[in-house]
Design a protein around this motif. Structure first.
Motif, PDB file in Angstrom:
ATOM      1  N   ALA A  95       0.821  -1.209   0.000  1.00 15.77           N
ATOM      2  CA  ALA A  95       0.000   0.000   0.000  1.00 15.77           C
ATOM      3  C   ALA A  95       0.854   1.257   0.000  1.00 15.77           C
ATOM      4  CB  ALA A  95      -0.932  -0.005   1.207  1.00 15.77           C
ATOM      5  N   LEU A  96       2.022   1.213   0.655  1.00 13.07           N
ATOM      6  CA  LEU A  96       2.901   2.382   0.733  1.00 13.07           C
ATOM      7  C   LEU A  96       3.762   2.575  -0.504  1.00 13.07           C
ATOM      8  CD1 LEU A  96       4.162   2.194   4.426  1.00 13.07           C
ATOM      9  CD2 LEU A  96       2.919   4.108   3.405  1.00 13.07           C
ATOM     10  N   THR A  97       3.983   1.526  -1.270  1.00 14.91           N
ATOM     11  CA  THR A  97       4.978   1.592  -2.349  1.00 14.91           C
ATOM     12  C   THR A  97       4.409   1.370  -3.734  1.00 14.91           C
ATOM     13  OG1 THR A  97       5.524  -0.759  -2.091  1.00 14.91           O
ATOM     14  CG2 THR A  97       6.808   0.819  -0.789  1.00 14.91           C
ATOM     15  N   GLU A  98       3.147   0.971  -3.831  1.00 13.75           N
ATOM     16  CA  GLU A  98       2.547   0.690  -5.132  1.00 13.75           C
ATOM     17  C   GLU A  98       1.337   1.585  -5.349  1.00 13.75           C
ATOM     18  OE1 GLU A  98       1.656  -3.468  -5.070  1.00 13.75           O
ATOM     19  OE2 GLU A  98       3.740  -4.059  -4.687  1.00 13.75           O
ATOM     20  N   PRO A  99       1.025   1.902  -6.607  1.00 14.86           N
ATOM     21  CA  PRO A  99      -0.108   2.795  -6.874  1.00 14.86           C
ATOM     22  C   PRO A  99      -1.449   2.097  -6.663  1.00 14.86           C
ATOM     23  CG  PRO A  99       0.840   2.010  -8.932  1.00 14.86           C
ATOM     24  CD  PRO A  99       1.753   1.521  -7.834  1.00 14.86           C
ATOM     25  N   GLY A 100      -2.488   2.900  -6.479  1.00 18.42           N
ATOM     26  CA  GLY A 100      -3.845   2.368  -6.476  1.00 18.42           C
ATOM     27  C   GLY A 100      -4.446   2.089  -5.120  1.00 18.42           C
ATOM     28  N   HIS A 101      -3.751   2.442  -4.037  1.00 17.91           N
ATOM     29  CA  HIS A 101      -4.257   2.095  -2.708  1.00 17.91           C
ATOM     30  C   HIS A 101      -4.749   3.289  -1.899  1.00 17.91           C
ATOM     31  CE1 HIS A 101      -2.889  -1.985  -3.315  1.00 17.91           C
ATOM     32  NE2 HIS A 101      -1.675  -1.546  -3.597  1.00 17.91           N
ATOM     33  N   VAL A 102      -4.507   4.496  -2.367  1.00 18.75           N
ATOM     34  CA  VAL A 102      -4.937   5.678  -1.622  1.00 18.75           C
ATOM     35  C   VAL A 102      -6.459   5.757  -1.621  1.00 18.75           C
ATOM     36  CG1 VAL A 102      -4.893   8.199  -1.525  1.00 18.75           C
ATOM     37  CG2 VAL A 102      -2.813   6.936  -2.125  1.00 18.75           C
ATOM     38  N   GLY A 103      -7.014   6.027  -0.427  1.00 21.31           N
ATOM     39  CA  GLY A 103      -8.465   6.119  -0.289  1.00 21.31           C
ATOM     40  C   GLY A 103      -9.155   4.783  -0.112  1.00 21.31           C
ATOM     41  N   LYS A 104      -8.395   3.702   0.006  1.00 28.77           N
ATOM     42  CA  LYS A 104      -8.964   2.363   0.127  1.00 28.77           C
ATOM     43  C   LYS A 104      -8.940   1.901   1.591  1.00 28.77           C
ATOM     44  CE  LYS A 104      -9.420   1.739  -4.367  1.00 28.77           C
ATOM     45  NZ  LYS A 104      -8.544   0.781  -5.081  1.00 28.77           N
TER      46      LYS A 104
END
Length: 299
Positions: free
Chosen positions: A180-189
């Motif tokens: 979640a901290l290092t890959e895209p697509g997890h913000v707001g999840k």
């Protein structure tokens, strides 16, 4: 270029594993704990910094220059919001862009819970967030009171009746937080983290027996017997009450659901309890700090 990642609780069970995984990915890691001299094991260079929820003067130095944060705000504390809100305020002042927040399974259904209040405050801060909501940790069987019970009696005694739990391996939680901290697509999840299967404690005992080659039993006990055992261990009445309440919810089935979110985040199934039991002897026990009362679960 991304800045440093601050891992709060870096010497704890999830945090120490995260430090190792983040270093392996080549991230610049700052390990935060009340005792920065107690360096977490890592696969690369790590800077260590003092951070204490009860000492706000430690917040700004720890966060200076930090780009992303892993936040674990004392899940065993009934007043987690009191200590977490000022940290989130400083995170916002320091213009941190993303916080991965370790919360608890089921908190989204209880707005009165301290950990849910922390979630809401973080959401309202404007900082990018990801909530991780894990179930009970498998590692409660490899450290702390249950391990001592197993070693001394050949059994573990808890007031869970025949309820099932979808236990989660700490290492899967750390892997999800790292992704979640290092890959895209997890913000707001928000992700609910469980194992792939809900097991009752007779099945848990069977898995431990199979892994150790010794007969381990599960002996269900009453709330009254649990309370006496907890108090005999020297825990406060408040903590005993919290533990009894946790297992009351367990018996009601709150910790039985199975979530697909580990598969979603990591692209692989979660670790099974049998796999955990077979490998438990390789875990660094000094880093497994979770005991039952600090395990994220409904309160």
């Amino acid at each position: 270029m991304p800045g440093q990642i601050l891992v709060i609780g870096a010497t704890g069970s999830v945090g120490s594993e995260m430090v190792r995984l983040l270093c392996r990915k080549g991230e610049s890691v700052r390990a935060a704990s009340r005792e920065p001299a107690a360096r977490p094991r890592s696969d690369g260079p790590v800077s260590c910094v003092e951070f204490d929820f009860e000492r706000p003067e430690t917040f700004a130095p720890a966060l200076d220059g930090v780009d992303r944060v892993f936040l674990i705000a004392r899940p065993g504390d009934d007043h987690t919001d009191r200590v977490a809100f000022p940290v989130i305020d400083e995170i916002k002042r320091q213009r941190v862009r993303h916080v991965v927040n370790l919360s608890a399974m089921g908190v989204e259904t209880r707005d009165d819970m301290a950990l849910r209040k922390v979630e809401r405050y973080l959401e309202d801060s404007g900082v990018g967030f990801t909530h991780l909501r894990p179930n009970f940790f498998m590692q409660i069987f490899s450290a702390g009171p249950l391990l001592m019970d197993i070693r001394s009696t050949g059994a573990f005694h808890i007031p869970a009746a025949d309820a099932k739990l979808s236990y989660i391996d700490v290492r899967d939680i750390a892997a999800a937080a790292t992704a979640a901290l290092t890959e895209p697509g997890h913000v707001g999840k928000a992700y609910t983290l469980t194992g792939a299967q809900a097991l009752d404690h007779y099945e848990i005992a069977g898995a431990i027996s199979g892994a150790t080659g010794k007969t381990i039993q599960y002996i269900p006990i009453s709330e009254d017997a649990a309370r006496k055992a907890i108090e005999a261990a020297g825990l406060s009445l408040e903590r005993a009450t919290r533990l009894i309440g946790l297992y009351r919810l367990v018996r009601q089935g709150f910790c039985e659901p199975v979530s697909p979110d580990i598969q979603t985040v990591l692209g692989r199934p979660p670790t099974s309890f049998a796999q955990f039991a077979r490998g438990a002897s390789t875990i660094d026990q000094t880093k497994v700090c979770a005991t039952i009362e600090t395990i994220p679960a409904l309160r």
